[in-house]
Design a protein around this motif. Structure first.
Motif, PDB file in Angstrom:
ATOM      1  N   ILE A 198      -2.302   8.369   2.413  1.00  0.00           N
ATOM      2  CA  ILE A 198      -2.110   7.370   1.373  1.00  0.00           C
ATOM      3  C   ILE A 198      -1.768   8.113   0.082  1.00  0.00           C
ATOM      4  O   ILE A 198      -2.318   9.178  -0.188  1.00  0.00           O
ATOM      5  CB  ILE A 198      -3.393   6.529   1.194  1.00  0.00           C
ATOM      6  N   ASP A 199      -0.849   7.565  -0.695  1.00  0.00           N
ATOM      7  CA  ASP A 199      -0.465   8.202  -1.958  1.00  0.00           C
ATOM      8  C   ASP A 199      -1.518   7.866  -3.015  1.00  0.00           C
ATOM      9  O   ASP A 199      -1.506   6.788  -3.603  1.00  0.00           O
ATOM     10  CB  ASP A 199       0.910   7.690  -2.398  1.00  0.00           C
ATOM     11  N   GLU A 200      -2.442   8.799  -3.245  1.00  0.00           N
ATOM     12  CA  GLU A 200      -3.569   8.518  -4.142  1.00  0.00           C
ATOM     13  C   GLU A 200      -3.136   8.328  -5.592  1.00  0.00           C
ATOM     14  O   GLU A 200      -3.753   7.562  -6.337  1.00  0.00           O
ATOM     15  CB  GLU A 200      -4.642   9.608  -4.039  1.00  0.00           C
ATOM     16  N   ARG A 201      -2.057   9.010  -6.012  1.00  0.00           N
ATOM     17  CA  ARG A 201      -1.606   8.857  -7.387  1.00  0.00           C
ATOM     18  C   ARG A 201      -1.081   7.444  -7.636  1.00  0.00           C
ATOM     19  O   ARG A 201      -1.443   6.794  -8.614  1.00  0.00           O
ATOM     20  CB  ARG A 201      -0.511   9.886  -7.723  1.00  0.00           C
ATOM     21  N   THR A 244       0.847  -1.196   0.000  1.00  0.00           N
ATOM     22  CA  THR A 244       0.000   0.000   0.000  1.00  0.00           C
ATOM     23  C   THR A 244       0.881   1.244   0.000  1.00  0.00           C
ATOM     24  O   THR A 244       1.754   1.393   0.866  1.00  0.00           O
ATOM     25  CB  THR A 244      -0.917   0.006   1.231  1.00  0.00           C
ATOM     26  N   PRO A 245       0.684   2.137  -0.969  1.00  0.00           N
ATOM     27  CA  PRO A 245       1.578   3.307  -1.063  1.00  0.00           C
ATOM     28  C   PRO A 245       1.180   4.417  -0.093  1.00  0.00           C
ATOM     29  O   PRO A 245       0.007   4.791   0.000  1.00  0.00           O
ATOM     30  CB  PRO A 245       1.376   3.761  -2.519  1.00  0.00           C
ATOM     31  N   TYR A 246       2.152   4.917   0.645  1.00  0.00           N
ATOM     32  CA  TYR A 246       1.927   6.030   1.570  1.00  0.00           C
ATOM     33  C   TYR A 246       2.779   7.219   1.146  1.00  0.00           C
ATOM     34  O   TYR A 246       3.842   7.072   0.535  1.00  0.00           O
ATOM     35  CB  TYR A 246       2.294   5.626   3.002  1.00  0.00           C
ATOM     36  N   ARG A 247       2.291   8.397   1.486  1.00  0.00           N
ATOM     37  CA  ARG A 247       3.044   9.628   1.250  1.00  0.00           C
ATOM     38  C   ARG A 247       3.164  10.348   2.588  1.00  0.00           C
ATOM     39  O   ARG A 247       2.228  11.013   3.026  1.00  0.00           O
ATOM     40  CB  ARG A 247       2.333  10.516   0.216  1.00  0.00           C
ATOM     41  N   GLY A 248       4.292  10.131   3.259  1.00  0.00           N
ATOM     42  CA  GLY A 248       4.443  10.673   4.594  1.00  0.00           C
ATOM     43  C   GLY A 248       3.723   9.796   5.603  1.00  0.00           C
ATOM     44  O   GLY A 248       3.268   8.692   5.310  1.00  0.00           O
ATOM     45  N   ALA A 249       3.619  10.318   6.803  1.00  0.00           N
ATOM     46  CA  ALA A 249       3.062   9.523   7.902  1.00  0.00           C
ATOM     47  C   ALA A 249       1.544   9.542   7.942  1.00  0.00           C
ATOM     48  O   ALA A 249       0.935   8.693   8.594  1.00  0.00           O
ATOM     49  CB  ALA A 249       3.612  10.054   9.231  1.00  0.00           C
ATOM     50  N   HIS A 250       0.912  10.481   7.235  1.00  0.00           N
ATOM     51  CA  HIS A 250      -0.505  10.687   7.457  1.00  0.00           C
ATOM     52  C   HIS A 250      -1.388  10.528   6.220  1.00  0.00           C
ATOM     53  O   HIS A 250      -2.606  10.689   6.309  1.00  0.00           O
ATOM     54  CB  HIS A 250      -0.743  12.088   8.049  1.00  0.00           C
ATOM     55  N   ILE A 255      -6.925   2.904   7.414  1.00  0.00           N
ATOM     56  CA  ILE A 255      -8.087   3.744   7.732  1.00  0.00           C
ATOM     57  C   ILE A 255      -7.702   4.921   8.619  1.00  0.00           C
ATOM     58  O   ILE A 255      -8.488   5.852   8.781  1.00  0.00           O
ATOM     59  CB  ILE A 255      -9.216   2.930   8.394  1.00  0.00           C
ATOM     60  N   ARG A 256      -6.484   4.903   9.191  1.00  0.00           N
ATOM     61  CA  ARG A 256      -6.050   5.996  10.044  1.00  0.00           C
ATOM     62  C   ARG A 256      -5.548   7.176   9.230  1.00  0.00           C
ATOM     63  O   ARG A 256      -5.376   8.274   9.770  1.00  0.00           O
ATOM     64  CB  ARG A 256      -4.941   5.526  10.991  1.00  0.00           C
ATOM     65  N   ARG A 257      -5.316   6.988   7.938  1.00  0.00           N
ATOM     66  CA  ARG A 257      -4.771   8.069   7.126  1.00  0.00           C
ATOM     67  C   ARG A 257      -5.840   9.121   6.878  1.00  0.00           C
ATOM     68  O   ARG A 257      -7.016   8.818   6.684  1.00  0.00           O
ATOM     69  CB  ARG A 257      -4.242   7.524   5.803  1.00  0.00           C
ATOM     70  N   GLU A 258      -5.416  10.374   6.855  1.00  0.00           N
ATOM     71  CA  GLU A 258      -6.366  11.486   6.813  1.00  0.00           C
ATOM     72  C   GLU A 258      -7.161  11.541   5.520  1.00  0.00           C
ATOM     73  O   GLU A 258      -8.251  12.117   5.493  1.00  0.00           O
ATOM     74  CB  GLU A 258      -5.637  12.804   7.049  1.00  0.00           C
TER      75      GLU A 258
END
Length: 544
Positions: A117-120, A109-115, A152-155
Motif C-alpha cells: 500500500i502506498d503509505e504516503r 486505495t493507493p497501491y505501490r506495486g503489487a505488494h 490485508i494481503r499487502r506486506e
C-alpha cells in the motif's frame, strides 16, 4: 494543503476523561443486545440540554473511522452522545446518538506495486479528510482503523494500521479477515438491525473490490458468515483498455470465463461483461442448492455456507452494491458496473431466493469509529500468574454465546469457543485476545471446574504456550478460575483472569497495572460504532 506530517506523528489525540457533578471519574459503558438501547429524538430534545440533570448524565465525544479496503478508502467523522445508564447510582455509559460531522469522498486505495500500500498517498487521504472536516487532530477523542479485503494481503498492511492507530491507546486497530469483514458489513449495512425489526431471516451480500462476503442473519443474530473470491476491482484497466491491475482471483475468473487477460494486455467491455457474468453466477451458486449451479469450491475463502436460500430478503452492500441499486453510474476502469448489472439481473431472475431489499448503507457500510472512554474497574478477586502480564493494550474481545447459568457441558463450551474464534478469523496461538463470559448460577466447585475444563479443551495449544491468556468475567470467580487452571489443569501460559467486568464482541480493551492496596486493575473499553439508521446507534454488538 499543509505539509505532510510523518505518519507516526500525525495522529496524536488527547486523553482527557469527562468528569461530571455527582458522577465518579470512572465512566464504564455496557451495551445490551439489539433493541434495548434505541435512541428516539423526543428522549433528548434541545430543551433538556439546559437541565442540569440531563447535562450530568450525558456527554459528547468526537470519533473517526478510517476504512482501508481492497478498492476504496474513506474517512468518517462523527459526534457521539453518551448517556449514563440506569438510575442515579449507575456510572455506566452507552452511545445513544450519532451525528455525522464529515464523510470524506470515497477514494481508490493507493497501491505501490503489487505488494505494498502506498503509505504516503494514504497519509495524504487521511490528512486531507481532517482538513476538509475542519476538525483538529487534538479534538478527536477516539477512533478505529480497519483494513479489509485484498488490502490485508499487502506486506505493509499491519504496519500501516498500527501506525494510524498509535494514539496513546485511543484508536482501535483491526485487520479484518474474511469472516470478520462479513460481520462488519452485516452490521454496517443495517441488515442486522433490519433482521431484528422484521424478525426475519436475511442474507447480506457485501461485494467489494476484492471479495464478496456473505452473512446470514436471523432475528438480529448472525448465524453464519462466508466469503468468496469475487470482487469488482480484481481486474482494472486504464482509459485505453490496457490492464493495469490484476489480482490472482481476477486472473482465475477471467481464465474460467474464457476471457484470459494479462498485465499490459487489452480488455474490451465485452470481456468485462463475460467475466462479470461468470462471477455473478458463482455468487448465486454460493447461496443456493441447485444441481445446475456451477461448482464454487475453488472460490471460497472460508468454509461454505450451510444456511442456504431461500431467505426472507437479501440486502447488498459494498462498492458494487452502488451499481446494483443504481446509485452509481460512473466507471473507474474496473469490473464494478458490469458486476453490479449482472448480479442484479441474476438475482432478479431467481426471486424464489429472496426479495431484494434496500440497504441503509452500500459502499459506506463500515465502522464509523469507536467510543471511548468507557473505563471499568475490575473486582479485587483477580488472578495474575505474574505481574508481567500487565499492562496490555488494544486487546480484541471475543464473547462466545455460552450459557453459564445452568449445568456446564465442558465439551459444548469448548466447541462454542472454537467456533467463535473461527467467526472472527482468529487462530489459537497466533493472535492475542481476551475471552469474555457472562457468569450465572452458583459458583460451585463442580460448575467452575467444568468451565475450566471447557477452556482447556478449547485452547490446548495456547494454554501450553508462552503467549498470555486473558479471561474476563462479570461474576466474582476470577481467583478460583485462575487457581484451578494453574494448579489442577497445569496451564503453562501466563494467565490473567479478571472479574467484575462487562464486555462483548467488537470491544477492544486496554488493561492497566495493578492498583494497590485495592488489588484491582483499570480496564479501558473501546467499542466499534455502527450506524443503525433512524432506529439508533449500536456499538459492540454480540454475535451468535
Amino acid at each position: 494543503m499543509k505539509p505532510l506530517l510523518p505518519m507516526n506523528n500525525f495522529f496524536q489525540v488527547r486523553g482527557q476523561m469527562p468528569v461530571f457533578p455527582g458522577v465518579d471519574e470512572i465512566l464504564p459503558m455496557y451495551l445490551h443486545d439489539i433493541g434495548e438501547d434505541h435512541f428516539h429524538e423526543e428522549e433528548g430534545s434541545d430543551s433538556l440540554e439546559y437541565n442540569g440533570l440531563w447535562v450530568s448524565d450525558h456527554f459528547h465525544m468526537t470519533s473517526v473511522g478510517v476504512d482501508i479496503g481492497s478498492a476504496s478508502t474513506q474517512v468518517v467523522f462523527s459526534r457521539l452522545t453518551l448517556e449514563r445508564m440506569g438510575g442515579a447510582l449507575s456510572s455506566r455509559y452507552r452511545v445513544i446518538a450519532r451525528e455525522s460531522l464529515y464523510r470524506s469522498p470515497v477514494m481508490l486505495t493507493p497501491y505501490r506495486g503489487a505488494h505494498r500500500i502506498d503509505e504516503r498517498r494514504l497519509s495524504e487521504i487521511v490528512e486531507t479528510a481532517y482538513q476538509n472536516a475542519g476538525i483538529p487532530v487534538d479534538d478527536v477523542d477516539a477512533g478505529a482503523v480497519i483494513l479489509t479485503g485484498e488490502a490485508i494481503r499487502r506486506e505493509n498492511a499491519k504496519a500501516i494500521a498500527d501506525t494510524l492507530s498509535v494514539h496513546g491507546g485511543k484508536f482501535v486497530c483491526a485487520i479484518a479477515g474474511h469472516n470478520m469483514e462479513a460481520l462488519l458489513a452485516a452490521y454496517g449495512s443495517g441488515t442486522v438491525e433490519l433482521s431484528y425489526r422484521r424478525k426475519a431471516r436475511l442474507l447480506n451480500v457485501d461485494i467489494g473490490g476484492g471479495t464478496t462476503k456473505l452473512a446470514v442473519i436471523e432475528n438480529g443474530h448472525v448465524l453464519e458468515t462466508a466469503a468468496i473470491h469475487v470482487g469488482g476491482r480484481l481486474i482494472a484497466t486504464d482509459d485505453h483498455g490496457t490492464v493495469t491491475r490484476i489480482e490472482p482471483g481476477g486472473a482465475f475468473a477471467a481464465q474460467a470465463a474464457g476471457k484470459p487477460v494479462s498485465l499490459g494486455g487489452t480488455m474490451s467491455a465485452t470481456d468485462k461483461v463475460g467475466i462479470a457474468r461468470w462471477m455473478a453466477q458463482h455468487v448465486l451458486a454460493a447461496i443456493a442448492v441447485n444441481k445446475n449451479n456451477p461448482n464454487t469450491g475453488d472460490l471460497f475463502l472460508t468454509d461454505r455456507l450451510t444456511e442456504l436460500a431461500p431467505y426472507d430478503g437479501i440486502v447488498f452492500s459494498g462498492g458494487v452494491a452502488e451499481y446494483i441499486y443504481g446509485l452509481q453510474h460512473e466507471e473507474f476502469g474496473d469490473l464494478g458496473p458490469y458486476l453490479g448489472q449482472e448480479i442484479r439481473r441474476c438475482f432478479s431472475e431467481h426471486p424464489q431466493l429472496g426479495e431484494i431489499l434496500p440497504a441503509s448503507e452500500c459502499i459506506r457500510a463500515t465502522v464509523l469509529g469507536a467510543s471511548e472512554y468507557s473505563l471499568q474497574i475490575s473486582g479485587n478477586t483477580i488472578y495474575l500468574s505474574n505481574t508481567n502480564v500487565l499492562p496490555v493494550r488494544n486487546l480484541q474481545v471475543l464473547h462466545p454465546d455460552c450459557d453459564l447459568h445452568h449445568d456446564i457441558d465442558a465439551s459444548r463450551l469448548a466447541e462454542q469457543i472454537r467456533a467463535h474464534l473461527r467467526r472472527f478469523d482468529l487462530r489459537e496461538g497466533e493472535t492475542e485476545f481476551a475471552l469474555s463470559f457472562h457468569w450465572g448460577g452458583s459458583p460451585s466447585y463442580e460448575r467452575i471446574r467444568a468451565f475450566c475444563s471447557g477452556l482447556k479443551a478449547a485452547l490446548p495449544v495456547l494454554f501450553s504456550s508462552r503467549r498470555q491468556v486473558t479471561i474476563v468475567l462479570d461474576g466474582d470467580i476470577a481467583k478460583t478460575v485462575g487457581r484451578l487452571l494453574k494448579e489442577e489443569f497445569q496451564v503453562q501460559a501466563p494467565l490473567l483472569v479478571l472479574d467484575g467486568i462487562l464486555l462483548q464482541d467488537f470491544d477492544f480493551v486496554d488493561i492497566g497495572r495493578l492498583i494497590e492496596p485495592a488489588g484491582v486493575v483499570p480496564v479501558t473499553v473501546k467499542s466499534l460504532v455502527f450506524d443503525m439508521g433512524s432506529s439508533g446507534v449500536r456499538t459492540g454488538l454480540n454475535v451468535h
